[in-house]
Scaffold this motif. Structure first.
Motif, PDB file in Angstrom:
ATOM      1  N   ASN A  31       0.666  -1.325   0.044  1.00 29.75           N
ATOM      2  CA  ASN A  31      -0.089   0.006   0.117  1.00 29.75           C
ATOM      3  C   ASN A  31       0.965   1.309  -0.102  1.00 29.75           C
ATOM      4  OD1 ASN A  31      -2.513  -1.240  -0.082  1.00 29.75           O
ATOM      5  ND2 ASN A  31      -2.993  -0.923   2.101  1.00 29.75           N
ATOM      6  N   ILE A  34       1.736   1.801  -3.455  1.00 28.64           N
ATOM      7  CA  ILE A  34       0.705   2.330  -4.287  1.00 28.64           C
ATOM      8  C   ILE A  34       0.755   3.588  -4.126  1.00 28.64           C
ATOM      9  CG2 ILE A  34      -1.695   2.423  -4.438  1.00 28.64           C
ATOM     10  CD1 ILE A  34      -1.945  -0.580  -3.928  1.00 28.64           C
ATOM     11  N   ALA A  40      -2.554   5.479  -5.869  1.00 26.20           N
ATOM     12  CA  ALA A  40      -3.800   5.518  -5.057  1.00 26.20           C
ATOM     13  C   ALA A  40      -4.492   6.708  -5.381  1.00 26.20           C
ATOM     14  CB  ALA A  40      -2.939   6.068  -3.566  1.00 26.20           C
ATOM     15  N   LYS A  41      -5.996   6.244  -5.164  1.00 24.64           N
ATOM     16  CA  LYS A  41      -7.058   7.083  -5.630  1.00 24.64           C
ATOM     17  C   LYS A  41      -7.318   8.131  -4.260  1.00 24.64           C
ATOM     18  CE  LYS A  41      -8.844   4.673  -9.319  1.00 24.64           C
ATOM     19  NZ  LYS A  41     -10.113   4.242 -10.043  1.00 24.64           N
ATOM     20  N   ALA A  42      -7.158   7.637  -3.124  1.00 29.03           N
ATOM     21  CA  ALA A  42      -7.195   8.451  -1.979  1.00 29.03           C
ATOM     22  C   ALA A  42      -6.574   8.197  -0.726  1.00 29.03           C
ATOM     23  CB  ALA A  42      -8.960   8.467  -1.716  1.00 29.03           C
ATOM     24  N   ILE A  43      -6.393   9.228   0.054  1.00 26.75           N
ATOM     25  CA  ILE A  43      -5.505   8.724   1.285  1.00 26.75           C
ATOM     26  C   ILE A  43      -6.451   9.265   2.490  1.00 26.75           C
ATOM     27  CG2 ILE A  43      -4.272  11.082   1.045  1.00 26.75           C
ATOM     28  CD1 ILE A  43      -1.957   9.537   2.213  1.00 26.75           C
ATOM     29  N   ARG A  44      -6.387   8.466   3.709  1.00 20.60           N
ATOM     30  CA  ARG A  44      -7.368   8.611   4.499  1.00 20.60           C
ATOM     31  C   ARG A  44      -6.591   9.709   5.618  1.00 20.60           C
ATOM     32  NH1 ARG A  44      -7.915   2.841   4.538  1.00 20.60           N
ATOM     33  NH2 ARG A  44      -9.815   2.443   3.716  1.00 20.60           N
ATOM     34  N   THR A  47      -4.287   7.825   8.116  1.00 13.36           N
ATOM     35  CA  THR A  47      -2.933   7.451   7.452  1.00 13.36           C
ATOM     36  C   THR A  47      -1.915   8.740   7.366  1.00 13.36           C
ATOM     37  OG1 THR A  47      -4.278   5.624   6.122  1.00 13.36           O
ATOM     38  CG2 THR A  47      -1.869   6.135   5.441  1.00 13.36           C
TER      39      THR A  47
END
Lengths: 79, 196
Positions: A31, A34, A40-44, A47
């Motif tokens: 991950n 990625i 990656a399409k999004a990041i929390r 995170t």
């Protein structure tokens, strides 16, 4: 992609390995890869918070916005 | 828990693929047997042997129901009858191939994918084409094969469109809608997969 992830740069500055960062943040090395490769399409937020904590930096140090025109200019200069 | 369920899915998929393989062999074989022994009557055999209505099949012609064992069969007519029914079975057989491929994906652990959604869409379109064209063509050819030995004026080439076709049309539409929902689900899954 317009958003550039500069984790590699920060890791080099901190002399830290990707594997160690992944472990400290609580994500898999896959991950993290990625995230680094821009797939990656999004990041929390959680995170991002953990990465900032581990690297001792601000979100702006990791994420950078580059318009597509700038990207094109850079690639033509390289050629 | 999730892994346990995935194991169950993989196990069921394996058995489903086996069942599809058996059906893919058994159905054309039963059809072939049916047409090889088309003139045999159940009175010649024990009723136990007539499983699946294998013998004395009936077909609806403009002159009423005709028992296939009573019709006059020459070898070319038998071949025509066999191919008419085989054409009618083709959508089902192709659907079995697609279902096998879907369950193969399930066995590999791929459940929500664009490819799977497209396979469901294909199933829907096959059902549509079956209802609109193939069922009618197959029935027309079968009626032609049955009535071709009749005296002139009693040979028929019919084109029917009835309630069985509507059922297949409804099923086709349903499958296309399901495939669209699956396609959206696979997009959501992709979004989640790449959210770190």
């Amino acid at each position: 992609m317009a958003i550039i992830v500069n984790i590699d740069l920060m890791l080099a500055k901190r002399k830290m390995k990707s594997q160690d960062l992944a472990e400290a943040v609580g994500i898999t090395p896959q991950n993290l890869s990625i995230l680094k490769t821009g797939k990656a399409k999004a990041i929390r937020f959680s995170t991002l918070e953990n990465i900032c904590k581990c690297l001792g930096c601000q979100p702006g140090d990791i994420l950078e916005f580059k318009s597509s025109e700038e990207n094109n200019e850079n690639s033509s200069n390289n050629n | 828990m999730g892994i346990v369920n995935m194991d169950k899915i993989k196990k069921v998929s394996f058995h489903m693929m086996r069942a599809f393989n058996i059906l893919l062999i058994a159905i054309p074989l039963i059809l072939l047997l049916q047409w090889l022994f088309i003139s045999i009557k159940t009175t010649d055999l024990s009723p136990l042997i007539n499983f699946f209505g294998l013998f004395e099949k009936e077909v609806l012609t403009p002159e009423g129901l005709v028992n296939l064992s009573n019709a006059v069969w020459t070898l070319p007519l038998k071949a025509l009858g066999f191919f008419a029914e085989l054409i009618g079975l083709m959508p089902f057989l192709i659907s079995l191939f697609i279902l096998k491929s879907i369950f193969n994906d399930y066995q590999q652990g791929t459940i929500f994918s664009v490819a799977n959604a497209q396979k469901y869409k294909k199933l829907g379109w096959i059902s549509f084409i079956d209802a609109l064209i193939i069922k009618s063509c197959s029935n027309s050819l079968l009626v032609l094969a049955v009535t071709l030995t009749n005296p002139p004026g009693h040979r028929y080439l019919t084109l029917a469109f009835g309630t069985p076709n509507l059922k297949a049309l409804f099923l086709g539409a349903l499958l296309i809608i399901i495939s669209w929902v699956m396609l959206e689900a696979s997009k959501i899954y992709d979004e989640q997969k790449f959210t770190i």
